[in-house]
Design a protein around this motif. Structure first.
Motif, PDB file in Angstrom:
ATOM      1  N   HIS A 209      40.933  36.614  33.278  1.00 54.43           N
ATOM      2  CA  HIS A 209      39.782  36.820  34.169  1.00 54.43           C
ATOM      3  C   HIS A 209      39.298  38.269  34.171  1.00 54.43           C
ATOM      4  CE1 HIS A 209      40.934  32.807  35.502  1.00 54.43           C
ATOM      5  NE2 HIS A 209      39.739  32.715  36.031  1.00 54.43           N
TER       6      HIS A 209
ATOM      7  N   ASP B 152      37.603  38.387  41.713  1.00 57.20           N
ATOM      8  CA  ASP B 152      36.797  39.100  40.721  1.00 57.20           C
ATOM      9  C   ASP B 152      37.634  40.246  40.165  1.00 57.20           C
ATOM     10  OD1 ASP B 152      34.926  40.367  39.166  1.00 57.20           O
ATOM     11  OD2 ASP B 152      33.713  41.107  40.855  1.00 57.20           O
TER      12      ASP B 152
ATOM     13  N   GLN C  53      37.169  41.447  36.851  1.00 55.62           N
ATOM     14  CA  GLN C  53      36.550  41.961  35.632  1.00 55.62           C
ATOM     15  C   GLN C  53      36.589  43.480  35.600  1.00 55.62           C
ATOM     16  OE1 GLN C  53      35.384  39.897  33.122  1.00 55.62           O
ATOM     17  NE2 GLN C  53      35.290  41.804  31.954  1.00 55.62           N
TER      18      GLN C  53
ATOM     19  N   TYR D 177      46.824  35.102  33.839  1.00 53.08           N
ATOM     20  CA  TYR D 177      45.535  34.676  34.384  1.00 53.08           C
ATOM     21  C   TYR D 177      44.657  35.888  34.719  1.00 53.08           C
ATOM     22  CZ  TYR D 177      46.927  29.754  34.760  1.00 53.08           C
ATOM     23  OH  TYR D 177      47.306  28.467  34.477  1.00 53.08           O
TER      24      TYR D 177
ATOM     25  N   ILE E  57      42.871  33.549  40.127  1.00 57.50           N
ATOM     26  CA  ILE E  57      41.738  32.900  39.457  1.00 57.50           C
ATOM     27  C   ILE E  57      40.512  32.812  40.363  1.00 57.50           C
ATOM     28  CG2 ILE E  57      43.264  31.609  37.918  1.00 57.50           C
ATOM     29  CD1 ILE E  57      42.698  29.103  39.546  1.00 57.50           C
TER      30      ILE E  57
END
Length: 231
Positions: A37, A88, A90, A33, A85
């Protein structure tokens, strides 16, 4: 092709062509996950102390993991897919320490290729290994490591992966899901007296999440790391 299922996280493995390390509840479900993400890479450490030391040198990295299933004080993330999930991630790099999956992986590095997975990415991983193993002419050795020493969750997933690699498909995803849900490892997540374990994590651990990547361990760096390999 020779495929062997091995249970436990502290095995003395002989050299092989491919090792696949499984941790369904929850380390490599978390990793899957996290990559979905936006996580860039995940370093694997043996101890909490090693994690803190590496974070000190790389303060932008995020610490993630558990000891005996519980969050680690001072870590940025626990070992919950639900937490992942909602975070943040990224472009972020994680440092992961867990009781079974990470330990099992660090004890399974004696292979030409090492992959990690939970159930969510098991089918994709198995199909990829089936493909690359049949491209090789030699009789390759594959070890599938169910990292929890006694958990039927990882063992069920190992049998599922083996059946796909062998192109037998004799183990259904639905049967594996039921075995994960009924495993003793999952029991505490359904126990209302254990609020530290969220049953939604089991729901996330038992989904088949189609993705276009596998998780492969890069052993060329000083600290082994999981990388997303698009396929």
């Amino acid at each position: 092709m020779k495929i062997k299922i091995i249970q436990g996280n502290n095995n003395d493995l002989k050299a092989s062509d491919i090792n696949v390390v499984i941790d369904v509840i929850r380390a490599f479900t978390v990793a899957h996950y996290a990559f979905i993400h936006g996580t860039k890479e995940i370093f694997l450490v043996n101890s909490v102390e090693e994690g803190f030391n590496y974070k000190q040198k790389n303060p932008q990295f995020l610490l993630a993991g558990e000891v005996n299933g519980l969050p680690i004080e001072g870590f940025d993330l626990d070992n919950s897919p639900l937490s992942v999930i909602k975070s943040d991630l990224q472009g972020k790099t994680l440092i992961q320490k867990t009781t079974n999956g990470v330990k099992g992986t660090l004890n399974s590095l004696n292979a030409d290729a090492i992959f990690v997975t939970g159930f969510t990415n098991a089918r994709t991983t198995a199909r990829y290994i089936h493909q690359i193993s049949h491209m090789q002419k030699k009789n390759i050795q594959i070890n599938i490591i169910a990292s929890h020493p006694t958990g039927d969750d990882d063992l069920a997933c190992a049998e599922y992966i083996k059946s796909i690699i062998e192109n037998k498909n004799s183990v259904s995803a639905e049967d594996v899901k039921k075995r994960i849900e009924n495993s003793h490892v999952a029991a505490k997540f359904y126990d209302d007296t254990r609020p530290e374990f969220n049953r939604e994590d089991i729901s996330l651990c038992t989904r088949v999440v189609d993705s276009n990547f596998v998780m492969k361990v890069n052993t060329s760096s000083l600290i082994p790391k999981i990388e997303r390999i698009n396929i």
